[in-house]
Write an enzyme that holds these catalytic residues in place. Structure first.
Site, PDB file in Angstrom:
ATOM      1  N   ASP A  28      27.615  -0.313  26.812  1.00 49.84           N
ATOM      2  CA  ASP A  28      26.404  -0.681  27.514  1.00 49.84           C
ATOM      3  C   ASP A  28      25.170  -0.356  26.873  1.00 49.84           C
ATOM      4  OD1 ASP A  28      24.328  -0.668  29.639  1.00 49.84           O
ATOM      5  OD2 ASP A  28      25.875  -1.218  30.898  1.00 49.84           O
ATOM      6  N   GLY A  90      24.116  -5.086  43.321  1.00 53.68           N
ATOM      7  CA  GLY A  90      23.397  -4.503  41.764  1.00 53.68           C
ATOM      8  C   GLY A  90      24.072  -5.446  40.888  1.00 53.68           C
ATOM      9  N   GLN A  91      24.622  -6.402  41.068  1.00 54.84           N
ATOM     10  CA  GLN A  91      25.093  -7.523  40.064  1.00 54.84           C
ATOM     11  C   GLN A  91      23.834  -7.996  39.436  1.00 54.84           C
ATOM     12  OE1 GLN A  91      28.194 -10.456  41.090  1.00 54.84           O
ATOM     13  NE2 GLN A  91      28.598 -10.938  38.726  1.00 54.84           N
ATOM     14  N   HIS A  97      32.508  -8.498  35.201  1.00 54.49           N
ATOM     15  CA  HIS A  97      32.477  -7.284  34.457  1.00 54.49           C
ATOM     16  C   HIS A  97      32.919  -6.091  35.101  1.00 54.49           C
ATOM     17  CE1 HIS A  97      28.126  -7.725  35.579  1.00 54.49           C
ATOM     18  NE2 HIS A  97      28.045  -6.300  35.270  1.00 54.49           N
TER      19      HIS A  97
END
Length: 111
Positions: A28, A90-91, A97
Site C-alpha cells: 500500500d 471506507g471503500q 481488495h
C-alpha cells in the site's frame, strides 16, 4: 477503469510482492502498519456484495495467497485481513481488495 486495474495492466507502477494468474498483491502506498499489502483479484469485481457463487474458488485462493504472503513477511505473531464494502465502510476503490496488516499490535475495535 480503476487504479487497481491500471496496476494489473502495468499502467501504474506498484511494489508487487506476489502475482499469479488470479490475483496480484502489492504494498500500500499509504501504509497503516509496518506491513500493509493489498491483495486483489485480477477479475474485476467491484466489492464483496458483487461476489457470485462462481467467485467462491477465487476468494478461497486469495485467502491462501494471503496466508503465504503473511508467512513470507514474517507475520508469525499475527496479522489482520480487512475488506471494506461500500462508501460507509471506507471503500475508496471499487475493486474488491483485501488489506493484509501486521508488524505491530492491532487494536480492537478497529474503527
Amino acid at each position: 477503469m480503476t487504479i487497481f486495474k491500471k496496476i494489473i495492466d502495468r499502467e501504474i507502477p506498484a511494489d508487487i510482492v506476489f502475482e499469479d494468474d488470479q490475483c496480484l498483491a502489492f504494498r500500500d502506498i499509504s501504509p497503516q502498519a509496518p506491513t500493509h499489502i493489498l491483495v486483489i483479484p485480477k477479475k474485476e469485481i467491484s466489492a464483496v456484495d458483487a461476489l457470485s457463487e462462481e467467485d467462491e474458488a477465487l476468494v478461497g485462493h486469495i485467502f491462501l495467497v494471503i496466508r503465504k504472503i503473511a508467512k513470507d513477511e514474517g507475520l508469525s505473531n499475527g496479522f489482520r485481513v480487512v475488506t471494506n464494502n461500500g462508501l460507509l465502510a471506507g471503500q475508496t476503490v471499487p475493486h474488491l481488495h483485501f488489506h493484509l496488516l501486521g508488524g505491530r499490535p492491532l487494536n480492537w475495535p478497529p474503527g
